[in-house]
Design a protein around this motif. Structure first.
Motif, short mmCIF file in Angstrom:
data_model
loop_
_atom_site.label_atom_id
_atom_site.label_comp_id
_atom_site.label_asym_id
_atom_site.label_seq_id
_atom_site.Cartn_x
_atom_site.Cartn_y
_atom_site.Cartn_z
N TYR A 1 31.56 -26.05 2.87
CA TYR A 1 31.28 -26.90 1.71
C TYR A 1 30.89 -26.05 0.50
O TYR A 1 31.30 -26.32 -0.63
N MET A 2 30.14 -24.97 0.75
CA MET A 2 29.68 -24.15 -0.36
C MET A 2 30.80 -23.34 -0.99
O MET A 2 30.87 -23.21 -2.22
N TYR A 3 31.71 -22.76 -0.16
CA TYR A 3 32.69 -21.86 -0.79
C TYR A 3 34.07 -22.50 -1.01
O TYR A 3 34.89 -21.90 -1.71
N TYR A 4 34.33 -23.68 -0.45
CA TYR A 4 35.59 -24.35 -0.79
C TYR A 4 35.60 -24.65 -2.29
O TYR A 4 34.56 -24.92 -2.89
N SER A 5 36.78 -24.63 -2.88
CA SER A 5 36.89 -24.91 -4.31
C SER A 5 36.50 -26.37 -4.58
O SER A 5 36.53 -27.22 -3.69
N ILE A 6 36.16 -26.62 -5.82
CA ILE A 6 35.77 -27.98 -6.21
C ILE A 6 36.93 -28.96 -5.98
O ILE A 6 36.72 -30.11 -5.58
N SER A 7 38.16 -28.49 -6.17
CA SER A 7 39.33 -29.35 -5.96
C SER A 7 39.48 -29.75 -4.50
O SER A 7 40.10 -30.77 -4.19
N LYS A 8 38.90 -28.95 -3.58
CA LYS A 8 38.96 -29.27 -2.15
C LYS A 8 37.68 -29.96 -1.66
O LYS A 8 37.45 -30.10 -0.47
N GLY A 9 36.82 -30.35 -2.60
CA GLY A 9 35.59 -31.04 -2.24
C GLY A 9 34.40 -30.15 -2.04
O GLY A 9 33.34 -30.61 -1.61
N GLY A 10 34.53 -28.86 -2.35
CA GLY A 10 33.43 -27.92 -2.17
C GLY A 10 32.67 -27.65 -3.46
O GLY A 10 32.85 -28.36 -4.46
N LEU A 11 31.84 -26.60 -3.43
CA LEU A 11 31.01 -26.27 -4.59
C LEU A 11 31.51 -25.05 -5.34
O LEU A 11 31.00 -24.73 -6.41
N GLY A 12 32.46 -24.31 -4.75
CA GLY A 12 33.06 -23.20 -5.47
C GLY A 12 32.26 -21.91 -5.48
O GLY A 12 32.50 -21.04 -6.32
N PHE A 13 31.30 -21.74 -4.56
CA PHE A 13 30.60 -20.47 -4.44
C PHE A 13 31.60 -19.39 -3.97
O PHE A 13 32.59 -19.70 -3.30
N ASP A 14 31.33 -18.12 -4.30
CA ASP A 14 32.10 -17.08 -3.64
C ASP A 14 31.58 -16.94 -2.20
O ASP A 14 30.44 -17.30 -1.90
N GLN A 15 32.41 -16.40 -1.31
CA GLN A 15 32.08 -16.39 0.11
C GLN A 15 30.84 -15.57 0.42
O GLN A 15 30.04 -15.93 1.30
N ALA A 16 30.64 -14.45 -0.28
CA ALA A 16 29.47 -13.60 -0.03
C ALA A 16 28.18 -14.36 -0.34
O ALA A 16 27.21 -14.30 0.42
N THR A 17 28.18 -15.07 -1.45
CA THR A 17 26.99 -15.84 -1.83
C THR A 17 26.75 -16.98 -0.85
O THR A 17 25.60 -17.24 -0.46
N ALA A 18 27.82 -17.65 -0.42
CA ALA A 18 27.68 -18.74 0.54
C ALA A 18 27.07 -18.23 1.85
O ALA A 18 26.17 -18.87 2.42
#
Length: 465
Positions: free
Chosen positions: A17-34
Motif C-alpha cells: 500500500y505504501m509503495y504502490y503508485s497512487i494510480s494503483k491505490g497506493g501512497l507512492g512512497f519509494d520502496q526504501a522508505t516504505a
C-alpha cells in the motif's frame, strides 16, 4: 486470535500500500522508505509494550488495559480503511502502536489468571492460547491479502478492523463471565505522590522529544527519514538505559548482577536475530513482489500470502521441538548454546537468498521455493531463540526488577527493528547479493562468537539452566 488476525492482516499488505503508485491505490512512497517505515513501525510496537505493562500494573489493571488497547487498534485499522492518504497512515500507525503496546504484554498474564495455581489445565490453556495466536496470524494474510491486493487496499484494512471488532465483542462478554475481578485492578497501584512524579517525568520526556523535533524543523532537517532515525535512536537507547539501571542499582545483588551480564549477551544475539526475522515483512516482501515468479503449479500466489509462512512453520515445528526437548531432558543444550545455534540458522536463511540472485540476476523472476526455503530455515532459528529467550528472561531477572526485565525481551525486538529501519534502505536491485550476504555473515559471526561465550555465560548464570 482476532488481534493477531487484524495486525498480521494489515502488515501483510501495508508495505505494498505504501509503495504502490497512487494510480494503483497506493501512497507512492519509494520502496526504501516504505521498508524503513515498516521496520520502525514494528520497533515502536514492541517499544510501547513497556508502557502497556506499566499502565496495567500500576494504573488500569490488565482487563481494562487490554480492552483500551483493542479499541485503539480497531480505530487504527479504521483510519487505514479510509482513503485519506498519508495523514491516515500516520494516524493509524500511532493508534496501532499504542494499542498493541497496551494489549500485547498483558494478554499472556490474563491467560495464566484463568487458572488456580494447582490447576492441571494451565498448560493446555496456554497451548490453546498459542494456537489461537498462530491461527490468526496464518489466516490473516490469506484473507486480508486477497481482499486488499485483488480488489482494494482499503477493503483489506476494513477486514482487519472487523476482525478486531469481533475480538473486542468476544472479549467484553467473555471477560465478564470468566475473568476474575482482580484483573480489573492494578497489582501495584500508584500512590498519590507517585502519580505526581509520573506526570512530571512524562511531561519532561514529551517536552524533550518535542524540543528535539522543533530543533530539527528549525535546522531544516525534519523529514520522514530523519524522524525515523530519531525513533531508531530512542529504541536502541531505551534498553541501554535499562541495562545501566539494572547493573548499577543497589537493589541488585552480586549474583543477580552476574545474571544481568549473562542476559546482556543473549539480548544482543536476540536483537540480531529479530532484525533478520522481522525483515520478512519488508525485504522479503519486496522480493516476493518484484523478483518471484508467483505463478506456480497453476496457482497464482499473491505476494502478501508469503507472510503466512512464518506462523505455518511455527505450527509445523512446535510439536517436534517440544518432543525433542522432553526427550533430551537434562542432556539438552544450554540456553546460550541454543541461541548460538539459532543464530547460525538465521544466517543460513539469508545465505539461501544469495543463491537465486547470483544464479539468475536481479531481473529474473525466480521460483517461490527460494522464499519458502528461507522462511523454513529462519523459523527453526525462532524456535531455538524466542521461547528459550522468554524462559531465560524470567530465570535471570533480578527480584527488584522482575516485571521490567520481562520488558527487555520486547525491547530486543524493538532494537533489532530499529536497526532494520536504517539498514533496509541499503536493499536495492544493485546490491541485493551483497545485502543478503552481509546480513548472513553478521548473523553467523554472532553465532560463532556466542558459541565461544557459552561457557563464560553459563558461569555468569551461576547454575541457572
Amino acid at each position: 486470535m482476532w488481534e493477531r488476525f487484524s495486525y498480521y492482516g494489515m502488515r501483510a499488505i501495508l508495505i505494498y500500500y505504501m509503495y504502490y503508485s497512487i494510480s494503483k491505490g497506493g501512497l507512492g512512497f519509494d520502496q526504501a522508505t516504505a521498508a524503513s517505515v515498516m521496520s520502525i513501525y514494528g520497533s515502536m510496537v514492541y517499544l510501547s509494550s513497556v508502557l502497556g505493562g506499566y499502565l496495567s500494573d500500576r494504573v488500569w489493571g490488565s482487563r481494562r488495559t487490554v480492552f483500551i488497547g483493542g479499541i485503539l487498534i480497531m480505530f487504527g485499522h479504521i483510519a487505514l480503511s479510509v482513503p485519506a492518504g498519508r495523514i491516515a497512515l500516520f494516524i493509524s500507525i500511532l493508534l496501532i502502536v499504542l494499542g498493541t503496546g497496551l494489549l500485547k504484554p498483558n494478554v499472556s498474564e490474563m491467560v495464566g489468571g484463568l487458572y488456580d495455581a494447582g490447576d492441571t489445565r494451565r498448560d493446555s490453556g496456554f497451548t490453546i492460547f498459542v494456537f489461537g495466536i498462530n491461527l490468526g496470524s496464518l489466516v490473516a494474510p490469506l484473507l486480508v491479502g486477497w481482499l486488499g491486493m485483488s480488489y482494494n487496499f482499503h477493503l483489506g484494512f476494513s477486514l482487519a478492523a472487523i476482525g478486531m471488532f469481533l475480538g473486542l465483542v468476544q472479549y467484553w462478554y467473555g471477560g465478564k463471565k470468566y475473568l476474575s475481578k482482580d484483573s480489573l485492578y492494578p497489582t501495584d497501584p500508584l500512590e498519590p505522590g507517585d502519580m505526581k512524579k509520573l506526570g512530571v517525568r512524562t511531561a519532561i520526556g514529551v517536552v524533550a522529544f518535542a524540543l528535539i523535533v522543533l530543533l530539527m524543523f528549525l535546522l531544516g532537517s525534519l523529514n520522514l527519514n530523519n524522524f525515523i532515525l530519531l525513533l531508531s535512536i530512542v529504541a536502541i537507547a531505551t534498553p541501554v538505559v535499562y541495562f545501566t539501571i539494572f547493573l548499577t542499582s543497589k537493589k541488585v545483588t552480586t549474583t543477580e548482577r552476574k545474571h544481568v551480564w549473562a542476559y546482556l549477551g543473549l539480548f544482543i544475539a536476540a536483537a540480531i536475530f529479530w532484525a533478520i526475522e522481522e525483515q520478512g515483512s519488508s525485504v522479503l516482501a519486496l522480493f516476493a513482489a518484484n523478483q518471484t515468479n508467483n505463478h506456480f503449479l497453476g496457482l497464482h500466489i499473491l505476494p502478501s500470502w508469503y507472510q503466512m509462512l512464518n506462523p505455518l512453520f511455527i505450527l509445523i515445528y512446535t510439536p517436534f521441538f517440544a518432543a525433542m526437548w522432553n526427550r533430551w531432558g537434562k542432556k539438552q543444550p544450554s540456553s546460550p548454546a541454543k541461541f548460538a545455534t539459532g543464530m547460525l540458522f538465521a544466517g543460513a536463511s539469508y545465505l539461501i537468498m544469495v543463491i537465486p540472485v547470483v544464479l539468475f540476476g536481479t531481473d529474473a523472476k525466480v521460483s517461490p521455493l527460494w522464499l519458502v526455503g528461507s522462511w523454513a530455515v529462519v523459523e527453526i532459528a525462532e524456535l531455538l531463540i524466542s521461547p528459550i529467550g522468554l524462559s531465560v528472561t524470567t530465570k535471570l531477572a533480578p527480584k527488584a526488577f522482575q516485571s521490567q526485565m520481562m520488558s527487555m525481551w520486547f525491547l530486543a525486538d524493538a532494537a533489532g527493528q530499529a536497526v532494520n529501519a536504517q539498514i533496509v534502505k541499503l536493499y536495492t536491485p544493485e546490491n541485493q547479493a551483497a545485502y543478503f550476504m552481509g546480513v548472513a555473515i553478521v548473523a553467523i559471526a554472532a553465532g560463532l562468537i556466542m558459541f565461544a561465550l557459552v561457557k563464560p555465560i553459563k558461569n555468569l548464570m551461576a547454575g541457572i539452566k
